[in-house]
Design a protein around this motif. Structure first.
Motif, PDB file in Angstrom:
ATOM      1  N   GLU A  89       0.835  -1.199   0.000  1.00 38.57           N
ATOM      2  CA  GLU A  89       0.000   0.000   0.000  1.00 38.57           C
ATOM      3  C   GLU A  89       0.870   1.250   0.000  1.00 38.57           C
ATOM      4  O   GLU A  89       1.987   1.252   0.527  1.00 38.57           O
ATOM      5  CB  GLU A  89      -0.945  -0.007   1.207  1.00 38.57           C
TER       6      GLU A  89
ATOM      7  N   VAL B 184      -7.769   0.707  -3.401  1.00 36.29           N
ATOM      8  CA  VAL B 184      -6.464   0.698  -2.733  1.00 36.29           C
ATOM      9  C   VAL B 184      -5.443   1.379  -3.635  1.00 36.29           C
ATOM     10  O   VAL B 184      -5.415   1.125  -4.852  1.00 36.29           O
ATOM     11  CB  VAL B 184      -6.009  -0.745  -2.420  1.00 36.29           C
TER      12      VAL B 184
ATOM     13  N   PHE C 219      -1.555   1.448  -4.331  1.00 37.26           N
ATOM     14  CA  PHE C 219      -0.409   0.616  -3.977  1.00 37.26           C
ATOM     15  C   PHE C 219       0.760   0.857  -4.925  1.00 37.26           C
ATOM     16  O   PHE C 219       0.584   1.332  -6.055  1.00 37.26           O
ATOM     17  CB  PHE C 219      -0.797  -0.871  -3.967  1.00 37.26           C
TER      18      PHE C 219
END
Length: 850
Positions: free
Chosen positions: A16, A444, A446
């Motif tokens: 992340e 997310v 990342f």
């Protein structure tokens, strides 16, 4: 950072990334392989890092033993083969770019050392060891195919014209769709841009394909060309074929395909391995494959032709598979631009759209990648469950991607209002991606991990040739598959010249036998010229052949059916055997133990000998002395029945725990592939059940933890308030003392007790919170250990295989024929160093070598 523990079915893609600090965190991104069954889209400009992301994803798929078919229009995905576990400079040196070295002011050797250090440090930074690169190399077979070229392994398109092997009535719509795509692609190859509905060329070819495929008959280009000239159908619509498409015009179309077929540059399209999806996904021994189709060298029409044929073959393969919720295989297209436009309808678009809609049910994941996000049909991409979005160059690119992403979210029943995707995408940098996964609660951000493969950039054809040189030599050196009709090694002996009427010991007339003695003649499967070629190869030199003659020698043929029944597994298999035993002087002494299994059908047996030239025979050896007795043949039949009863077995590989068994006639390779898929499904089901069980317990503890944390906040607030009250009270007491006023000592002590009690409650709540957190951590550790154990258990699923045999009952053996069989041989007479020699070469079909 520390790489996450290895879990089958979990892809380590990176970590992340915090956009506010511009730093990656230590939270690894583990992507569930099953999420790929709902397909994925990856978009990003040049330099965004999407090749590294996708190479990393494919590496994880290989480690998880997921096979893949990879279409590589630019040459980037060939980097998957640049795996150097030792990370030595000399391994990198042949592949580094000399221009890059020159720009860095280094020699090629120095630059190779620099790259080796860069890769070693980059992998270490992500917790990836050389052992994991070795694991990658051993997990899958990586191969580069070059359609229309011999730089890599050539691939033959001829099998794409084969009948799909599906019931036409049941799959009529799907087969007609495949016919339409194949026809449009073929016509595009000869420069005809056809409408499948209005073009007479397309209608004629589609009718030809349907005629043969409905009868399950294969086509090739030669057969297609002759069928264009003389169509197997006489009417198209209400018109006869000559009115609809005159013969003169059909001849021009046939000539176009003939010119294509005759062109030397087209020959490489007809050579190499067949375009068989099953073989492209697994090796002969069942090892997963990553088959890369390098098409950077092809023209636009050739690319469209090949990609369409490949997609149509994938569709047909998919429809033969059983349904599954686990990931069975991947189809990866590294640049979808041109193959999936928003308005046009190239022949590649329909099969791609069908795969996006239907492949999920069969466990086939489709991954589409592009750096041209504007000219893509985003309506078709609403079926994609995972979106990887990288840095984009222009606002219109971002607008089109957002339009497609929001459409996919809406299709999945979600809302895009809660997240400001516009702002997030605008902040992305190199190797930083936004991942939206419909199976997760939130998007997310990342940072992609370091690729284990060396990202050299697009390889050229000479580099592909260099990379595949060893593999090509292995393939070429491998002995060709042994045909059913491969003859035995000839026996050579010195003899006297044969008499003009025939070889010594042979008669020109067939023996006259009792009509009650059945006779049959084995087919001649080896021609005279082939027999001479085989003898020449065996001798290792050219021969002076004087004559060849066809001779027949007697043997005993037996035909029987053996039935194998296993009611528990619903197996009821009948196996027909045609055995050929040497004829003994006493027919009652035939040894079925020495019999060979003939690779023929009963219909191949003839009632008459083969016709040859007058001076070639055929000639016949004398029959066994007691071949004139039907009673003796009947006795031999009883012996055959006994021998089959005691010696016939149907072996089946079985995995007792999974209750998966090899079906009769199923190849070992296909069974192991099916078994691994069953193990994957069991593994996923067990992990899901275990996770659900632990999640329920963890959620209860987390609820308690949240409650205790609220209590702690209240206790701390109460404690702080008590301290303030106590402090104020103490101050008032001192002040009162100075001013001559007295305060109750008991009241001060009471406040002190209440403060102490509040402090104690805070400490007790903290201890309870610590205990809860430790209990949650213990449960999570137990879950991880249990999941690891499940993964280990099903990773080596082949270790649990056993072999069981099904025996026939007496009544399951049915001898249908015992007869005197005449075996054909070519008797080749030749001169060798002054001697006249003869070689006897079996001309009938030979058993397959084992």
């Amino acid at each position: 950072m520390q790489a996450p523990p290895e879990h089958l079915g979990s892809f380590y893609l990176g970590a992340e990334y915090d956009l506010k600090t511009g730093q990656r965190t230590n939270d690894a991104i583990n992507y569930d392989a099953r999420d790929l069954t709902t397909h994925a889209v990856c978009v990003g400009m040049t330099g965004s890092g999407k090749t590294g992301l996708c190479i990393g994803l494919l590496e994880e798929a290989a480690i998880d033993r997921v096979p893949a078919i990879l279409i590589d229009p630019k040459g980037d995905i060939t980097n998957l083969l640049l795996q150097f576990p030792e990370l030595r400079a000399e391994d990198f040196q042949p592949w580094v770019n000399p221009d890059d070295a020159r720009r860095k002011g280094k020699s090629v050797e120095e630059y190779a050392g620099f790259i080796a250090d860069l890769w070693r440090n980059g992998l270490a930074d992500w917790g990836i060891s050389p052992d994991r690169i070795r694991q990658l190399r051993e997990a899958a077979d990586f191969t580069i195919y070059t359609p229309g070229s011999d730089a890599g392994l050539p691939i033959s398109i001829l099998s794409s014209l084969d009948a799909p092997g599906l019931d036409f009535d049941e799959y009529a719509e799907a087969i007609r769709e495949r016919i339409g795509g194949t026809v449009v692609a073929l016509l595009g190859l000869v420069g005809i841009h056809a409408d499948p509905i209005r073009s007479r060329e397309a209608i004629l070819l589609s009718s030809i394909f349907e005629h043969f495929w409905r009868r399950n008959q294969d086509l090739d280009l030669a057969k297609l060309i002759t069928s264009i000239q003389n169509p197997p159908v006489r009417q198209l619509g209400v018109f006869d074929v000559d009115t609809f498409y005159p013969q003169k015009d059909r001849f021009e179309l046939a000539m176009a395909f003939n010119n294509l077929m005759a062109a030397p540059t087209f020959q490489s399209w007809l050579e190499g391995e067949p375009l068989d999806i099953d073989s492209l996904l697994y090796t002969e021994d069942g090892k997963p494959r990553h088959s890369i189709f390098y098409i950077a060298h092809l023209s636009d029409s050739e690319r469209m032709f090949f990609v369409t044929l490949l997609l149509e073959n994938v569709l047909t393969w998919m429809r033969r598979q059983a349904g599954t919720t686990s990931l069975r295989a991947l189809l990866y297209l590294d640049e979808v631009f041109g193959f999936f436009p928003p308005t046009a309808e190239p022949p590649s678009k329909r099969p791609l759209l069908t795969l996006l809609k239907q492949a999920r049910a069969f466990g086939l994941g489709v991954v589409l990648v592009t750096q041209n996000p504007v000219d893509i049909d985003y309506k078709g991409l609403t079926n994609a469950g995972t979106w990887f979005i990288g840095k984009l160059q222009a606002e219109r690119d971002k607008d089109r991607v957002l339009q497609g992403l929001k459409g996919a979210i809406a299709e999945a029943g979600g809302s895009s209002e809660r997240v400001d995707y516009d702002t997030l995408i605008s902040q992305l940098g190199s190797r930083v991606f936004l991942m939206h996964n419909v199976h997760e609660d939130r998007p997310v951000i990342f940072h992609t991990r370091w690729a284990m493969s060396y990202l050299r950039g697009p390889l050229t054809r000479p580099q592909v040739r260099q990379l595949m040189k060893g593999r090509k030599e292995t393939v070429e050196a491998r002995e060709p598959a042994i045909a059913r009709t491969q003859p035995q090694k000839p026996s050579v002996a010195v003899s006297r010249p044969p008499s003009p009427t025939g070889p010594a010991g042979f008669s020109a007339n067939p023996p006259a036998l009792d009509p009650s003695v059945p006779q049959t003649f084995l087919p001649v499967a080896l021609s005279e010229q082939a027999a001479i070629r085989q003898l020449t190869q065996e001798m290792g030199r050219s021969l002076d052949v004087e004559r060849t003659q066809l001779v027949y020698e007697p043997a005993i043929v037996g035909r029987a059916t053996v039935r194998f029944v296993d009611r528990k597994r619903e197996i009821d298999e009948r196996v027909e055997k045609i055995l050929l035993a040497p004829a003994a002087e006493d027919l009652g002494g035939v040894s079925w133990e020495d019999a060979e299994t003939l690779p023929i059908e009963i219909s191949d047996l003839a009632s008459k000998p083969e016709r040859v030239g007058a001076d070639q025979g055929p000639f016949f050896a004398p029959p066994p002395e007691q071949a004139n007795s039907a009673r003796e043949l009947k006795s031999i039949g009883k012996d055959l029945a006994d021998w089959l009863y005691y010696n016939s077995r149907l072996p089946l590989m079985v995995h007792p725990e999974l209750k998966v068994f090899q079906r009769p006639g199923e190849r070992e390779r296909m069974f192991k592939i099916r078994l691994r898929q069953a193990a994957r499904e069991r593994r996923d089901a067990e992990v899901d059940a275990l996770t659900e069980k632990y999640d329920a317990r963890i959620e209860k503890l987390e609820a308690k933890l949240r409650k205790k944390e609220r209590e702690l906040a209240a206790d701390e607030a109460d404690y702080e308030a008590r301290k303030r009250e106590e402090l104020i009270g103490a101050g008032e007491t001192v002040l009162g003392f100075l001013m001559g006023r007295r305060r109750s000592v008991s009241r001060i002590a009471s406040k002190r007790r209440m403060t102490s009690k509040a402090k104690l409650e805070v400490e007790e709540t903290k201890e309870e919170i610590t205990d809860l957190r430790e209990e949650i951590a213990e449960l999570e550790a137990e879950l991880k250990e249990a999941v690891d154990e499940i993964s280990r258990q099903w990773e080596d699923v082949l270790d649990g295989l056993t072999t069981e045999e099904i025996k026939p009952r007496r009544t399951d053996v049915d001898v249908r024929l015992v007869a005197l069989a005449w075996r054909p041989f070519w008797l080749v007479t030749y001169r060798d160093r002054g001697d006249t020699r003869t070689a006897t070469i079996p001309a009938y079909p030979q058993p397959e070598a084992t």
